[in-house]
Design a protein around this motif. Structure first.
Motif, PDB file in Angstrom:
ATOM      1  N   THR A   4       0.859  -1.183   0.000  1.00  0.00           N
ATOM      2  CA  THR A   4       0.000   0.000   0.000  1.00  0.00           C
ATOM      3  C   THR A   4       0.892   1.228   0.000  1.00  0.00           C
ATOM      4  N   THR A  58       1.247   5.465  -0.189  1.00  0.00           N
ATOM      5  CA  THR A  58       0.432   6.648   0.106  1.00  0.00           C
ATOM      6  C   THR A  58       1.046   7.886  -0.543  1.00  0.00           C
ATOM      7  N   ASP A  64      -0.767  -3.626  -6.283  1.00  0.00           N
ATOM      8  CA  ASP A  64      -0.493  -2.671  -5.199  1.00  0.00           C
ATOM      9  C   ASP A  64      -1.603  -1.624  -5.207  1.00  0.00           C
ATOM     10  N   THR A  65      -1.813  -0.988  -4.068  1.00  0.00           N
ATOM     11  CA  THR A  65      -2.770   0.116  -4.025  1.00  0.00           C
ATOM     12  C   THR A  65      -2.037   1.418  -3.734  1.00  0.00           C
ATOM     13  N   THR A  87      -2.985   5.064  -2.093  1.00  0.00           N
ATOM     14  CA  THR A  87      -3.991   5.832  -1.366  1.00  0.00           C
ATOM     15  C   THR A  87      -3.575   7.296  -1.329  1.00  0.00           C
ATOM     16  N   THR A 135      -8.460   5.770  -3.018  1.00  0.00           N
ATOM     17  CA  THR A 135      -7.505   4.699  -3.337  1.00  0.00           C
ATOM     18  C   THR A 135      -7.731   4.135  -4.733  1.00  0.00           C
ATOM     19  N   ARG A 164      -6.180   0.870  -7.417  1.00  0.00           N
ATOM     20  CA  ARG A 164      -5.379  -0.350  -7.479  1.00  0.00           C
ATOM     21  C   ARG A 164      -4.695  -0.405  -8.836  1.00  0.00           C
TER      22      ARG A 164
END
Ligand SMILES: *[C@@H]1O[C@H](CO)[C@@H](O)[C@H](O)[C@H]1NC(C)=O
Ligand SMILES: *[C@@H]1O[C@H](CO)[C@@H](O)[C@H](O)[C@H]1NC(C)=O
Ligand SMILES: *[C@@H]1O[C@H](CO)[C@@H](O)[C@H](O)[C@H]1NC(C)=O
Ligand SMILES: *[C@@H]1O[C@H](CO)[C@@H](O)[C@H](O)[C@H]1NC(C)=O
Length: 154
Positions: A25, A27, A48-49, A51, A98, A100
């Motif tokens: 994740t 950011t 993966d994300t 955010t 968010t 993906r």
């Protein structure tokens, strides 16, 4: 004690899940104290994300393209305008948004659509093809004609 144990079990399960899937994740902080996207470029893996944390008020994360940095990409993503009415309070939670990543070989360019932000250089790229891509993208954003937001179209 029970709570602590089950929380730990959950945390370990969560960690294993992340570990097994190999997902991360990431950011990106948006508009904190007048800054733009921080970091403005990042590399991710598949699934993966990313955010976006809207620390500042009145910004967007809107997909564009290398050739048209300040124009929304047809069919691309758009967070819409995110108002953070708590932006002056450091301990209030910030709105988040968010995405993906489904293909880590494909660069994803994005910009902020509000005001003059894009042409001031508020742009970013996920999985840039090379080291120069972000700087080139930002330079062309700063001479781009911003897109027109037509009232009621979004
Ligand atoms: C990504 O997620 C999709 C759908 O859940 C899955 O089929 C694929 O194997 C995953 N790829 C990687 C590299 O984890
Ligand atoms: C935050 O503070 C700045 C400077 O004092 C002010 O211009 C702005 O309107 C404030 N934003 C909010 C959402 O209260
Ligand atoms: C991922 O993106 C690259 C670059 O655009 C493209 O060549 C490739 O076909 C894409 N892969 C998938 C699975 O869509
Ligand atoms: C947000 O920015 C737009 C310009 O893109 C402006 O029209 C609007 O008044 C702003 N809203 C706030 C709450 O600052």
């Amino acid at each position: 004690m029970f709570f602590l144990t089950s929380y730990l079990a959950l945390a370990i399960a969560h960690y294993l899940l992340l570990f097994c899937n190999g997902q991360t994740t990431h950011t990106v902080t948006v508009g904190q104290l007048g800054s733009f996207y921080d970091p403005p470029q990042l590399l991710t893996g598949v699934n993966d994300t990313v955010t976006f944390i809207f620390a500042g008020d009145n910004h967007t994360v809107t997909q564009s393209s290398f050739d048209n940095p300040c124009s929304p990409l047809a069919g691309g993503f758009d967070s819409g305008i995110v108002i953070n009415s708590n932006s002056n309070s450091s301990n209030a939670p910030s709105p988040m948004w968010t995405i993906r990543i489904t293909n880590s070989s494909e660069p994803i360019y994005f910009h902020c659509e509000t005001g003059d932000h894009c042409k001031d250089g508020m742009v970013g790229v996920i999985n840039p093809p090379n080291n120069q891509a972000f700087m080139q993208f930002q330079s062309s954003a700063m001479i781009a004609t911003p897109s027109v937001r037509i009232c009621g179209s979004k």
